[in-house]
Design a protein around this motif. Structure first.
Motif, PDB file in Angstrom:
ATOM      1  N   PRO A  43       0.797  -1.241   0.000  1.00  0.00           N
ATOM      2  CA  PRO A  43       0.000   0.000   0.000  1.00  0.00           C
ATOM      3  C   PRO A  43       0.823   1.281   0.000  1.00  0.00           C
ATOM      4  O   PRO A  43       0.312   2.334  -0.377  1.00  0.00           O
ATOM      5  CB  PRO A  43      -0.834  -0.120   1.283  1.00  0.00           C
ATOM      6  N   ASN A  44       2.076   1.221   0.417  1.00  0.00           N
ATOM      7  CA  ASN A  44       2.890   2.435   0.511  1.00  0.00           C
ATOM      8  C   ASN A  44       3.865   2.585  -0.657  1.00  0.00           C
ATOM      9  O   ASN A  44       4.808   3.370  -0.588  1.00  0.00           O
ATOM     10  CB  ASN A  44       3.666   2.430   1.831  1.00  0.00           C
ATOM     11  N   ILE A  45       3.631   1.819  -1.707  1.00  0.00           N
ATOM     12  CA  ILE A  45       4.505   1.842  -2.873  1.00  0.00           C
ATOM     13  C   ILE A  45       3.649   2.094  -4.109  1.00  0.00           C
ATOM     14  O   ILE A  45       2.536   1.579  -4.217  1.00  0.00           O
ATOM     15  CB  ILE A  45       5.266   0.506  -2.998  1.00  0.00           C
ATOM     16  N   SER A  46       4.138   2.893  -5.033  1.00  0.00           N
ATOM     17  CA  SER A  46       3.401   3.144  -6.271  1.00  0.00           C
ATOM     18  C   SER A  46       3.472   1.914  -7.167  1.00  0.00           C
ATOM     19  O   SER A  46       4.561   1.411  -7.451  1.00  0.00           O
ATOM     20  CB  SER A  46       3.975   4.359  -7.004  1.00  0.00           C
ATOM     21  N   ILE A  47       2.309   1.434  -7.598  1.00  0.00           N
ATOM     22  CA  ILE A  47       2.235   0.281  -8.490  1.00  0.00           C
ATOM     23  C   ILE A  47       1.959   0.795  -9.897  1.00  0.00           C
ATOM     24  O   ILE A  47       0.950   1.453 -10.143  1.00  0.00           O
ATOM     25  CB  ILE A  47       1.118  -0.699  -8.069  1.00  0.00           C
TER      26      ILE A  47
END
Length: 386
Positions: free
Chosen positions: A155-159
């Motif tokens: 959730p804390n990383i750009s996908i």
């Protein structure tokens, strides 16, 4: 247009009309243009979020033209429109990521500069603008199963989805090689595609920031038997009955759906990956081409043997009712297997089942999270170290 000392407008060949009849967008465009055109030379012009006042089809060409008209002025544009910097390649882009406060005052800004002369492709700029410092590139598109699942797990990383495995590898490699993007930590996930890669190849990929799934594709995670069990438990709580009956029905119907024609098709898909890999291993290098060396690929690859082995492996898995192996190794999304699993677990469609899996993860069901994260254990550890 100036008509008898009044400002009037006209669209195409329409009758002229007064400024009071302008739309909100036209009026805003006129006000911005007037302020910029009448500014004194050397003026610093700040325009705050033009996309709030103008449609992008207007704001981008309008600003580009104003920049050209007033190259004797400096501009600062505050925007959330990540395409705007791409439309103006001669401009530097400052990415504002956040700030820290000392009481009511701002103490520090967190920002990164993408300079106009950086040799970065538009595709990569588009990927990193508006993204976090840690970016995970995955196969698929914006609406694919890949992005929706990985967004819940990380959730804390750009996908950021890319069209293919090759696109993921090339993008991550390009970012890591760019000194201009030293502040970006790029990683990639690619499909397992039948586990055709050797341990050495997997290690080499990981060193580049690329992590291959241990299963064929993302569907293998959604439909993992342990995930099915958690879903069956929830379903049985709602509809009643023994969840193990749901699972047994799903497994039997899924395996029974694989006919002889399916066996050959699924086996051929996996064998194709193995054959292409063997062919690529024998492709000539630039040096061998210059040396005019002869290559004979046929004698290195026994296509019939590879296909037969794959058919036999799938038949054995079917005979042993080894649904885990079938799901892990073969492209099951191209068969009736997933549909039958969903029906066995009392779901109307694949979409309903896959939403239920994501609901498990949204509810932060510990067992579900642990199962899914187990597919990315080394990736999670490596990202945490950055």
């Amino acid at each position: 247009l100036i008509n008898n000392s009044e400002i009037v407008a006209s669209k195409g060949n329409s009758e002229k009309y007064g400024i009071e009849e302008l739309s909100d967008g036209e009026r805003n465009a006129l006000l911005i243009s007037a302020n910029v055109i009448t500014a004194k030379p050397g003026t610093l012009i700040i325009i705050d979020e033009p996309e709030h006042h103008l449609h992008r089809s207007i704001s981008s060409p309008l600003l580009s033209n104003l920049f050209k008209q007033r190259n004797d002025c400096a501009f600062i544009i505050s925007t959330h429109d990540v395409e705007l910097p791409l439309d103006n390649r001669d401009s530097d882009t400052l990415l504002i990521r956040g700030c820290t406060h000392n009481g009511s005052n701002i103490a520090n800004w967190e920002a990164d500069l993408v300079q106009s002369d950086n040799p970065i492709s538009d595709d990569i700029k588009r990927d990193i603008l508006g993204a976090r410092k840690k970016i995970l590139f995955v196969e698929g598109n914006e609406s694919s199963l890949d992005k929706t699942l990985y967004s819940l797990i990380f959730p804390n990383i750009s996908i950021v989805p890319k069209a293919s495995c090759l696109d993921v590898v090339q993008t991550v490699s390009s970012i890591k090689k760019s000194d201009a993007l030293h502040w970006i930590s790029a990683f990639g996930i690619i499909d397992g595609d039948g586990n055709q890669r050797s341990d050495t190849e997997l290690d080499e990929l990981r060193e580049k920031g690329i992590y291959a799934l241990s299963v064929y594709s993302v569907e293998s995670i959604y439909y993992h038997p342990n995930i099915q069990e958690l879903i069956a438990n929830r379903k049985a709580d709602i509809l009643g009955g023994d969840f193990s009956d749901y699972l047994e029905k799903a497994k039997n119907e899924a395996i029974d759906s694989i006919r002889e024609s399916n066996i050959e098709y699924l086996a051929a898909k996996v064998a194709e990956k193995a054959i292409l890999k063997k062919v690529s291993n024998h492709l000539p290098t630039r040096q061998s081409i210059q040396a005019k060396e002869r290559i004979d690929i046929d004698k290195h690859i026994n296509v019939e043997e590879l296909f037969t082995e794959e058919c036999n492996r799938l038949r054995t898995a079917i005979a042993n009712k080894d649904l885990m192996k079938i799901i892990s190794i073969y492209p099951i999304r191209e068969s009736q297997v997933l549909k039958k699993i969903c029906e066995g677990l009392r779901f109307q469609s694949r979409d309903d089942y896959e939403r239920a899996v994501r609901k498990l993860l949204l509810d932060k069901e510990p067992e579900a999270l642990n199962i899914v994260k187990s597919f990315f254990e080394s990736l999670v550890n490596d990202m945490n170290e950055v």
